[in-house]
Enzyme design. Structure first.
Site, mmCIF file in Angstrom:
data_model
loop_
_atom_site.group_PDB
_atom_site.id
_atom_site.type_symbol
_atom_site.label_atom_id
_atom_site.label_comp_id
_atom_site.label_asym_id
_atom_site.label_seq_id
_atom_site.Cartn_x
_atom_site.Cartn_y
_atom_site.Cartn_z
ATOM 1 N N ARG A 15 5.837 8.506 -9.376
ATOM 2 C CA ARG A 15 5.916 7.396 -10.342
ATOM 3 C C ARG A 15 7.202 7.325 -11.162
ATOM 4 N NH1 ARG A 15 1.936 4.847 -7.716
ATOM 5 N NH2 ARG A 15 -0.191 5.413 -8.333
ATOM 6 N N ASN A 36 -6.520 2.833 -1.282
ATOM 7 C CA ASN A 36 -6.076 1.999 -0.170
ATOM 8 C C ASN A 36 -5.268 2.835 0.812
ATOM 9 O OD1 ASN A 36 -5.651 -0.299 1.355
ATOM 10 N ND2 ASN A 36 -3.828 -0.914 0.216
ATOM 11 N N HIS A 96 -2.972 7.055 -11.968
ATOM 12 C CA HIS A 96 -2.947 5.848 -12.803
ATOM 13 C C HIS A 96 -3.451 6.218 -14.195
ATOM 14 C CE1 HIS A 96 -2.165 3.015 -9.520
ATOM 15 N NE2 HIS A 96 -3.061 3.671 -8.799
ATOM 16 N N ASP A 117 -2.221 11.751 -0.709
ATOM 17 C CA ASP A 117 -1.909 10.423 -1.246
ATOM 18 C C ASP A 117 -2.136 10.425 -2.757
ATOM 19 O OD1 ASP A 117 -1.135 7.797 -1.446
ATOM 20 O OD2 ASP A 117 -2.868 6.961 -0.395
ATOM 21 N N ASP A 142 5.758 2.594 1.684
ATOM 22 C CA ASP A 142 4.355 2.893 1.403
ATOM 23 C C ASP A 142 3.813 2.061 0.246
ATOM 24 O OD1 ASP A 142 1.930 4.479 1.845
ATOM 25 O OD2 ASP A 142 2.329 5.169 -0.191
ATOM 26 N N HIS A 162 -1.862 7.951 5.955
ATOM 27 C CA HIS A 162 -3.288 7.913 5.573
ATOM 28 C C HIS A 162 -4.185 7.157 6.577
ATOM 29 C CE1 HIS A 162 -1.680 4.186 3.988
ATOM 30 N NE2 HIS A 162 -1.313 4.697 2.835
ATOM 31 N N HIS A 213 2.936 13.084 1.280
ATOM 32 C CA HIS A 213 2.541 11.762 0.788
ATOM 33 C C HIS A 213 2.059 11.871 -0.663
ATOM 34 C CE1 HIS A 213 0.931 7.601 2.017
ATOM 35 N NE2 HIS A 213 0.945 7.678 0.691
ATOM 36 N N PHE A 241 -5.809 0.728 -7.147
ATOM 37 C CA PHE A 241 -6.026 1.575 -5.975
ATOM 38 C C PHE A 241 -5.374 2.947 -6.193
ATOM 39 C CE2 PHE A 241 -6.255 -2.642 -3.867
ATOM 40 C CZ PHE A 241 -7.441 -2.483 -3.143
ATOM 41 N N HIS A 278 2.794 10.356 -4.844
ATOM 42 C CA HIS A 278 3.391 9.350 -5.726
ATOM 43 C C HIS A 278 3.697 10.008 -7.073
ATOM 44 C CE1 HIS A 278 2.365 5.984 -3.008
ATOM 45 N NE2 HIS A 278 1.320 6.752 -2.716
#
Length: 462
Positions: A63, A277, A308, A304, A151, A232, A59, A322, A61
Site C-alpha cells: 500500500r 477478489n 484495509h 494476497d 494486479d 490467485h 503476492h 475486497f 499488497h
C-alpha cells in the site's frame, strides 16, 4: 554480528526433513563446522523444532506509496517477519503506480528506508495500472522490478497483452496476471456466483471472468514464449487449463491462497472478512485447487495480503472492500487445515473444527513426506519456501544446505492456539481466521543472519 548455533532441531533439505545442528555466521548458514567455529556463539536448544528457509510470498499488497492508512512498508514487513517470511513481492496497485522510473523510485525509497526483510516490487504493465491504455515504461523499470503485473485489474485487450508479453520476454521478466474479464462481470458482484449468492440474493462473480483470461493468456504465452504466472487461481477451469498448458510445455506457473483451499462459498458469513477478489468458490472448485496443489499443477502458496481500514471492511459482503490479510496466519492455518486435516474428507464439520489426523512427531517422521491430511509437511514447505524461488529470482535458500544465505524461520509445530488479530503487526485486521484454532507458531525469523523476530520479544530492530 554474533554467531548463532541452533541445536537439536529438524531441518528441511532437498532429501527430506531430518535432524541437524545449524550455525549462523555472518549472513550464511552452515551444517558443517567444528568446535573452533563456535567461539562467541549464542546457543538455542531447539529440541523438536523445525528450521526452514524463510517463507516467500509473491503476492502482497504493501500500500505504499498512496494508501498508508491501510499499510506501510514498515508495518507490512513486520507482519511478514512475524509470519516467518524473509522475502515478499509487492503488488503495484499504488498511487502513483510504479509504471515509470520516477514513480517506481518512490516505492524503492520506502523499501530502502523501512523494509525489515527483502521486498521485491512489481512494475505495472500499463501506465495507469488499469489493464488497458498505454504500456508502462517497461524497459526503463525492468532492472528494478521482479516482474510485471496489473494486479487488481485484468488485461482487457488481447493485442495489448501480447505486446506486453513480447516486451517482458525480451527483458527476461515474467508477466504475473490477475485474470478478470470485465465483460463477464455484473455491477455489484461481490461473491461467487453460486448457491450461496442465489440463496441470499447477492450479485455473483462468475468463474468465466477468471478462466477466460487464463485461457487467452496461456495461448499468448505459448505464442510469444513469455514466462507467465497466474495470480490467485480460484476456479476448476483455471486449474485444468494450467495443467494442460504445462503438459504442452508452456512456460506457465500458478498460485493460490489458503482461503481458497479451506473453505467454499457455502461457508460464507455476512461479514466483510469473507470478501475478496477472486471470491471463495464452490466445493468443486476447492477440490480442483487441492488436486492441483497435490499434483504440482499449482506451484506456490500466496496470501494476497490486502489490508484495509476497519471502516472499509465493516460494510458486509455487498459494500466492503475486497481483500483480507494473511501474512501472519498462512503457515499455522495451512499446517492445521491442510497437513493435519483434509478439507476434502466428507465430514459435516468445517475443516478447522475437525480432529487432527496426526501429531507433530508423526508429520516430521519419514522425512516429512507422509500424507495424513491433504498434503504432507514437506509439500507445504515446497509451496512456501522452494517453488517461489525456483519461479522467480528471489534471495534466500531453497533448502537448508551448507553455505546458503541465512534467511530462515524456526517453527514450533506443536503449539495450538486461537488467532487473535489484535496481535498482528499489519495495520489490517480483516481475516477469516479470527478466533479459529490453528497449529504451529513461528518462534524466530532470521534475515541476512540477523534475528528480526522472536516470539517472546517481538520485532527486533537491526
Amino acid at each position: 554480528m554474533s554467531k548463532v548455533l541452533l541445536k537439536n532441531g529438524y531441518v528441511y533439505t532437498n532429501e527430506g526433513i531430518g535432524k541437524a545442528d545449524v550455525l549462523l555466521s555472518a549472513d550464511r548458514l552452515f551444517l558443517d563446522f567444528s568446535e573452533n567455529d563456535l567461539e562467541n556463539t549464542t546457543v538455542y536448544n531447539l529440541e523438536g523444532k523445525l528450521i526452514v528457509p524463510g517463507f516467500v510470498d509473491v503476492h502482497v499488497h504493501l500500500r505504499e506509496p498512496g494508501f498508508l492508512y491501510k499499510e506501510t512498508v514498515e508495518s507490512g514487513t513486520r507482519a511478514a517477519a512475524h509470519g516467518g517470511y524473509t522475502a515478499i513481492c509487492a503488488m503495484p496497485n499504488l498511487n502513483p503506480p510504479p509504471s515509470t522510473k520516477e514513480s517506481l523510485s518512490l516505492e524503492l525509497q520506502a523499501i530502502e528506508k523501512d523494509a525489515l526483510i527483502k521486498v521485491y516490487p512489481y512494475g505495472a504493465i500499463t501506465r495507469e495500472q488499469k489493464g488497458r491504455g498505454m504500456l508502462s515504461d517497461m524497459e526503463e523499470i525492468a532492472a528494478d522490478v521482479i516482474a510485471f503485473s496489473d494486479d487488481g485489474k485484468g488485461m482487457q485487450e488481447e493485442a495489448l497483452m501480447r505486446e506486453a508479453m513480447q516486451k517482458a520476454h525480451a527483458l527476461g521478466k515474467a508477466i504475473v496476471a490477475h485474470c478478470e474479464d470485465e465483460s463477464e462481470l455484473k455491477p455489484g458482484g461481490c461473491i461467487h456466483d453460486g448457491d450461496f449468492a442465489k440463496a441470499h440474493g447477492y450479485i455473483g462473480i462468475n468463474s468465466a471472468s477468471e478462466w477466460k483470461q487464463v485461457e487467452r493468456d496461456l495461448r499468448l504465452s505459448e505464442e510469444t514464449g513469455a514466462q507467465y504466472h497466474i495470480c490467485h487461481i480460484s476456479t476448476k477451469e483455471s486449474v485444468e487449463l494450467l495443467r494442460k498448458a504445462k503438459e504442452r510445455g508452456v512456460k506457465a506457473t500458478g498460485e493460490t491462497g489458503p482461503h481458497y483451499l479451506m473453505f467454499t462459498d457455502m461457508d460464507l458469513e455476512e461479514n466483510g472478512s469473507w470478501k475478496m477478489n477472486p471470491p471463495i468458490r464452490s466445493a468443486a472448485d476447492r477440490e480442483a485447487l487441492i488436486r492441483g496443489i497435490q499434483d504440482g499443477t499449482i506451484d506456490c502458496l500466496i496470501t494476497d495480503h490486502a489490508p484495509h481500514s476497519a471502516e472499509e471492511k465493516s460494510k458486509g459482503l455487498s459494500k466492503s472492500s475486497f481483500g483480507i490479510v494473511g501474512l501472519e496466519t498462512a503457515f499455522p492455518t495451512m499446517l492445521h487445515n491442510m497437513v493435519l486435516r483434509n478439507p476434502l474428507d466428507r465430514e459435516e464439520e468445517r475443516v478447522d473444527r475437525r480432529e487432527a489426523k496426526a501429531n507433530a512427531s508423526e508429520i516430521l517422521a519419514e522425512g516429512g513426506k507422509t500424507v495424513y491430511g491433504a498434503i504432507s509437511l514437506y509439500r507445504l514447505l515446497e509451496l512456501m519456501c522452494t517453488k517461489p524461488r525456483e519461479i522467480f529470482p528471489i534471495r534466500g535458500p531453497k533448502y537448508i544446505e551448507n553455505g546458503v544465505e541465512a534467511d530462515i524461520a524456526v517453527l514450533d509445530l506443536d503449539e495450538v492456539y486461537k488467532v487473535d488479530p489484535e496481535r498482528f503487526y499489519t495495520k489490517g485486521r480483516s481475516t477469516l481466521f479470527a478466533a479459529q484454532e490453528v497449529q504451529g507458531r513461528v518462534l524466530k525469523t532470521f534475515y541476512q543472519g540477523r534475528e528480526v523476530y522472536d516470539s517472546e520479544k517481538g520485532i527486533l530492530q537491526v
